[in-house]
Write a protein that holds these residues in place. Structure first.
Motif, short mmCIF file in Angstrom:
data_model
loop_
_atom_site.label_atom_id
_atom_site.label_comp_id
_atom_site.label_asym_id
_atom_site.label_seq_id
_atom_site.Cartn_x
_atom_site.Cartn_y
_atom_site.Cartn_z
N ASN A 100 -0.98 -4.22 10.32
CA ASN A 100 -2.34 -3.99 10.37
C ASN A 100 -3.08 -3.92 11.34
O ASN A 100 -4.36 -3.01 10.91
N SER A 103 0.50 -0.99 -0.22
CA SER A 103 0.11 -0.20 -0.06
C SER A 103 0.66 1.37 -0.06
O SER A 103 1.81 0.89 0.64
N ASP A 114 -5.44 4.11 0.36
CA ASP A 114 -4.63 4.02 -1.10
C ASP A 114 -3.77 2.48 -1.07
O ASP A 114 -2.81 2.48 -1.83
N ALA A 115 -4.56 1.30 -0.58
CA ALA A 115 -3.71 0.61 -1.18
C ALA A 115 -4.27 -0.42 -2.47
O ALA A 115 -3.55 -0.72 -2.93
N ARG A 116 -5.31 0.06 -2.31
CA ARG A 116 -6.36 0.30 -3.80
C ARG A 116 -5.69 1.10 -4.26
O ARG A 116 -5.95 0.02 -5.96
N GLY A 125 4.18 -1.18 3.09
CA GLY A 125 2.63 -0.62 4.30
C GLY A 125 2.53 -1.86 5.27
O GLY A 125 3.41 -2.18 5.11
N TRP A 144 -6.55 3.18 5.62
CA TRP A 144 -5.31 2.79 4.05
C TRP A 144 -6.03 2.20 2.94
O TRP A 144 -5.36 2.25 2.22
N TYR A 203 -2.35 1.58 -5.28
CA TYR A 203 -1.88 1.01 -5.77
C TYR A 203 -1.61 -0.02 -5.88
O TYR A 203 -1.09 -0.28 -7.11
#
Ligand code: FEO
Length: 400
Positions: free
Chosen positions: A180, A170, A192-194, A228, A189, A196
């Motif tokens: 996590n 991420s 931003d993970a999506r 991440g 998060w 990324y």
């Protein structure tokens, strides 16, 4: 000064956070920064998994030195050769002259291309090969195109740790947190993970699916990605997100309305469409201005929602350039399985609708473009309200 975290009793995070970089890969804005993760295993032999970007190399070297606590470094395992993780290889080899490098044939080719002197220190591995560092035994699994062709993931069969390379990463700097369960991932998060995943690895969905199949057969307890948080709980929830994204399945029934408006008239029509949809009971509606929303966000949200409405002025007898760029990016990232609605505007030669439809139907795969569309000549007028209503009805009907 060192800044390290324990992952398990004998595994340390020795990576670093980057806060000063504005654009990841010099293209994607990262206002929350990014972490470059590296991990050091202190077994009978010591093994470092990946390095970091050159920009944070000094912090990284302090971290490795501290975690080694005077011990030599025996092995450097390289899962991924992109320079945000591999740029510091040479520096590690210079500081630890007895360290040998473990990686794939393709990775060693890339190391030579980047100018690293590894020739006398290579140990080549391929899928299924195992290696023991003492108590810990690892198995290497090739993961081509997640996100480069040389990529591997390394699974520690002793501890259940998966060194996942770019997978499960991420954007966002860790800032003291590592796991996590030390962050509110879904709240802070996930977007931003999506972003990324979809922008960095999104193109390679089938390769991610292949990796997920391989991973399905092993008992993973901890996922250590290269960016991440480290995942040590609720792994299934995040793996499920990856599964969905890499199958190009939407996460939610809902619609993003992306508009390109020069003087506010197309924006006004986009707002009217949003209102009509909400009035008819569809609450999951978001509105984005293509001129003020970075395309990496548009891509991430396109992956999230089942439907997209694009409203574009006609510009130089074509689509608005930023809408064209958005569509090109969507195509490059292999987006599929979405339904699109079209709103077009043109004061004297309205072309954008036909051009967008042709692009979506001819250049992309498994895309539905609704027959109903809304055409404006300069601005939305009363006589076009039935078309607006029909388009909203069609969007809602297509969700059922
Ligand atoms: Fe984070 Fe493909 O590198």
């Amino acid at each position: 000064m060192h800044c390290i975290r324990k992952v398990t009793d004998d595994l340390y995070w020795v990576g670093a956070n980057e806060h000063r970089l504005a654009l990841f890969e010099n293209i994607h804005p990262i206002p929350r920064g990014v972490s470059y993760n590296s991990y050091l295993l202190l077994d009978e032999q010591t093994a470092l998994f990946d390095t970091v970007d050159w920009a944070v190399c000094r912090q990284f070297l302090d971290n490795v030195e501290k975690a080694l606590n005077g011990r030599p470094l025996d092995w450097l395992v390289i899962n991924h050769m992109e320079p945000d993780h591999a740029a510091s290889i040479q520096e590690i080899l210079l500081r630890y002259p007895n360290a040998r490098v473990v990686s794939t044939e393709k990775a060693f080719m890339l190391m030579r291309q980047f100018g690293f002197g590894v020739d006398e220190r290579m140990e080549e591995v391929k899928s299924g090969d195992t290696k023991s560092f003492g108590r810990h035994q690892v198995v290497f699994v090739e993961a081509p195109m997640v996100h480069w062709p040389e990529a591997i993931v390394t699974f520690d069969t002793t501890s259940g740790v998966l060194f996942a390379a770019d997978a499960f990463g991420s954007f966002g700097a860790l800032d003291g947190r590592l796991f996590n369960d030390e962050v509110n991932f879904e709240r802070d998060w996930l977007d931003d993970a999506r972003r990324y995943f979809t922008n960095i690895v999104g193109k390679y969905g089938p390769h991610v699916q292949a990796l997920l199949k391989k991973a399905g057969g092993i008992d993973i307890k901890i996922i250590c990605p290269l960016h991440g948080p480290v995942w040590r709980s609720n792994l299934g929830w995040f793996i499920e997100k990856y599964d969905k994204w890499s199958r190009y399945e939407p996460e939610e029934k809902g619609i993003m309305i992306v508009y390109a408006s020069m003087y506010g008239n197309t924006e006004s029509a986009a707002c009217a469409l949003a209102s009509k949809l909400v009035e008819k009971g569809l609450l999951n509606v978001i509105l984005r201005d293509v001129s003020s929303t970075h395309v990496s966000h548009l891509i991430a949200e396109t992956f999230k929602y089942s439907h997209v409405a694009i409203a574009s002025v006609t510009y130089n007898l074509g689509m608005f350039p930023l809408i064209h760029n958005y569509l090109m990016d969507m195509k490059a990232l292999n987006l599929q399985k979405r339904t699109f609605a079209i709103v077009e505007n043109g004061s004297w030669a309205c072309k954008s609708g036909d051009l967008m439809r042709r692009f979506l139907e001819e250049e992309m795969r498994e895309i539905t473009v609704l027959d109903e569309k809304l055409t404006l000549n300069s601005a939305l007028s009363e006589d076009r309200l039935p078309d607006l209503d029909a388009l909203a009805k069609s969007i809602i009907a297509s969700m059922k």
